[in-house]
Design an enzyme around this catalytic site. Sequence first.
Site, PDB file in Angstrom:
ATOM      1  N   ASP A   1      -5.756   9.635   9.552  1.00 34.40           N
ATOM      2  CA  ASP A   1      -4.546   8.914   9.924  1.00 34.40           C
ATOM      3  C   ASP A   1      -4.062   9.313  11.304  1.00 34.40           C
ATOM      4  O   ASP A   1      -4.280  10.440  11.762  1.00 34.40           O
ATOM      5  CB  ASP A   1      -3.440   9.181   8.897  1.00 34.40           C
ATOM      6  CG  ASP A   1      -3.695   8.467   7.592  1.00 34.40           C
ATOM      7  OD1 ASP A   1      -3.628   7.235   7.576  1.00 34.40           O
ATOM      8  OD2 ASP A   1      -3.975   9.145   6.586  1.00 34.40           O
TER       9      ASP A   1
ATOM     10  N   GLU B   1       0.848  -1.184   0.000  1.00 35.52           N
ATOM     11  CA  GLU B   1       0.000   0.000   0.000  1.00 35.52           C
ATOM     12  C   GLU B   1       0.890   1.242   0.000  1.00 35.52           C
ATOM     13  O   GLU B   1       1.752   1.386   0.869  1.00 35.52           O
ATOM     14  CB  GLU B   1      -0.916   0.023   1.221  1.00 35.52           C
ATOM     15  CG  GLU B   1      -1.997  -1.047   1.186  1.00 35.52           C
ATOM     16  CD  GLU B   1      -2.923  -1.002   2.386  1.00 35.52           C
ATOM     17  OE1 GLU B   1      -3.960  -1.694   2.342  1.00 35.52           O
ATOM     18  OE2 GLU B   1      -2.621  -0.293   3.364  1.00 35.52           O
TER      19      GLU B   1
END
Length: 266
Positions: free
Chosen positions: A60, A49
């Site tokens: 995040d 990823e």
Amino acid sequence: MSRIFNIFKKLNEADQTAFIPFITAGDGGLDNCEALVFTLADCGADIIELGMPFSDPMADGPVIAKSHERAVADGIDLNDVFAIVERFREHNQSTGIVLMGYTNPIEVYGFKDFAARADEAGVDGILVVDMPPEEAADLKKELDKYKIDLIFLVAPTTTDERLEHISKIASGYIYYVSLKGVTGAGNLDVDSVNFHLKRMRNYIQLPVGVGFGIKDAETAKQVGENADAVIVGSALVSIVEELSSDKDKMVTKVGNLAKEISSAIT
């Protein structure tokens, strides 16, 4: 069928769990990032990823958010991300590549152009963390033209109704976010993970990868006993931050952790 489908099919036949590491594209410099992608593939990654740098990575945690900030400050954009994938594909046609990021840069690029460029570069899947399935039809339409998988996040709080809806639009795999692993010392509640994996599989037939809170080989091994994939991000990104000024040490340390985790789940 997509490259991701074939990767999981092969692993399933061998009764093995996929290892999916995450790094932010361009973090630590473009050359360093390219070296890391090759190293991760050499050290057992089945799918990688790559984070698409964004100025407001609101979904995040602090470690990965800072990696976005560093990449943005260095001027890394989607064209750079595609270039990294393109150069990787010159030497590797077997490892999956998934771009993970936010809606805004993709919308600015244009869904149609983004999908076409992703296909040209050799991208296998896209995960847009702030795009709910109800709003994903236009992007999915463009990605489907190139058999690029559209991957979705699922959390412990995701309802059965939402799981059923996601099952109709998602492809490739599902990224299960174990929220209990985000804070504290990284102690993952494996029993909770297994409970939700069982619940999800009542609705979703795709492979399920578990991420957040997996920082070492032992935790990866525990999770990998029931998950189809183990996803590791912050532990690797922390190394990039720590050793970005020393490429050789950084690549070696990232590679060593990747080998440990990959070996633990196979």
